[in-house]
Design a protein around this motif. Structure first.
Motif, short mmCIF file in Angstrom:
data_model
loop_
_atom_site.label_atom_id
_atom_site.label_comp_id
_atom_site.label_asym_id
_atom_site.label_seq_id
_atom_site.Cartn_x
_atom_site.Cartn_y
_atom_site.Cartn_z
N LEU A 37 0.83 -1.20 0.00
CA LEU A 37 0.00 0.00 0.00
C LEU A 37 0.86 1.25 0.00
O LEU A 37 0.60 2.21 -0.73
CB LEU A 37 -0.93 -0.01 1.23
CG LEU A 37 -2.01 1.07 1.27
CD1 LEU A 37 -2.88 0.98 0.01
CD2 LEU A 37 -2.89 0.89 2.49
N ASN A 126 -8.30 -0.99 -4.53
CA ASN A 126 -8.71 -0.85 -3.13
C ASN A 126 -9.76 -1.90 -2.76
O ASN A 126 -9.73 -2.46 -1.66
CB ASN A 126 -9.22 0.56 -2.87
CG ASN A 126 -8.09 1.58 -2.84
OD1 ASN A 126 -6.95 1.24 -2.58
ND2 ASN A 126 -8.40 2.82 -3.14
N ASN A 129 -8.05 -5.21 -2.34
CA ASN A 129 -7.27 -5.19 -1.10
C ASN A 129 -8.18 -5.46 0.10
O ASN A 129 -7.81 -6.20 1.01
CB ASN A 129 -6.53 -3.85 -0.96
CG ASN A 129 -5.24 -4.02 -0.22
OD1 ASN A 129 -4.69 -5.09 -0.11
ND2 ASN A 129 -4.75 -2.92 0.32
#
Length: 165
Positions: A37, A126, A129
């Protein structure tokens, strides 16, 4: 009979090792996720910076082209008034400027399209993730439950063996 308690001890040692290994994997996964990240954010900032640089260059180029177009239009008017023999060259340059203006327009659209694609890709990243974090959490729960059940079964087996003596 003597070998069964040894096997049970080995299994308990293996299970306790699995517990620490599992939590260690979780920490490593978290660290890898944080690192990924962080790297992604750094790349995102670099892309944003480059995007702004390109946008500024395009705007500067558009401004120069417009100024040059106005200047050439003025020159052309003066040349026409003088009936200058350079009129053909000026007309040719003006056509080239018009062609560049036509090329700049789709480039502006391309920049906007790429910005949208970037935002969509970031959103998809995102989302994936988040899915990964949820799956890691579920995995840890399943591993913990499995180890708990195996330890319970081993204790029962140990008690059964002890009660035989």
């Amino acid at each position: 009979m003597e070998q069964q308690p040894q096997q049970q001890n080995q299994l308990m040692v293996q299970n306790s090792g699995s517990l620490s290994f599992s939590s260690q994997m979780s920490k490593e996964d978290e660290e890898m996720s944080r690192s990924a990240l962080s790297t992604f954010r750094a790349k995102e900032e670099e892309i944003e910076k480059k995007k702004m640089e390109v946008r500024e260059k395009v705007q500067a180029q558009l401004g120069r082209v417009e100024e040059e177009t106005k200047r050439l239009a003025t020159i052309r008017e003066e040349l026409e008034a003088l009936a200058d023999p350079m009129r053909k060259e000026v007309a040719l340059v003006r056509k080239k400027i018009d062609a560049v203006n036509k090329e700049l327009k789709p480039l502006g659209h391309t920049v906007q399209k790429k910005e949208k694609e970037y935002k969509d890709a970031l959103e998809a990243f995102n989302d994936k993730n988040k899915d990964k974090v949820q799956l890691i959490t579920k995995l840890m729960e399943l591993v913990s439950e499995s180890e708990r059940l195996r330890l319970k079964k081993l204790e029962e087996l140990s008690k059964n063996i002890d009660s035989m003596h």
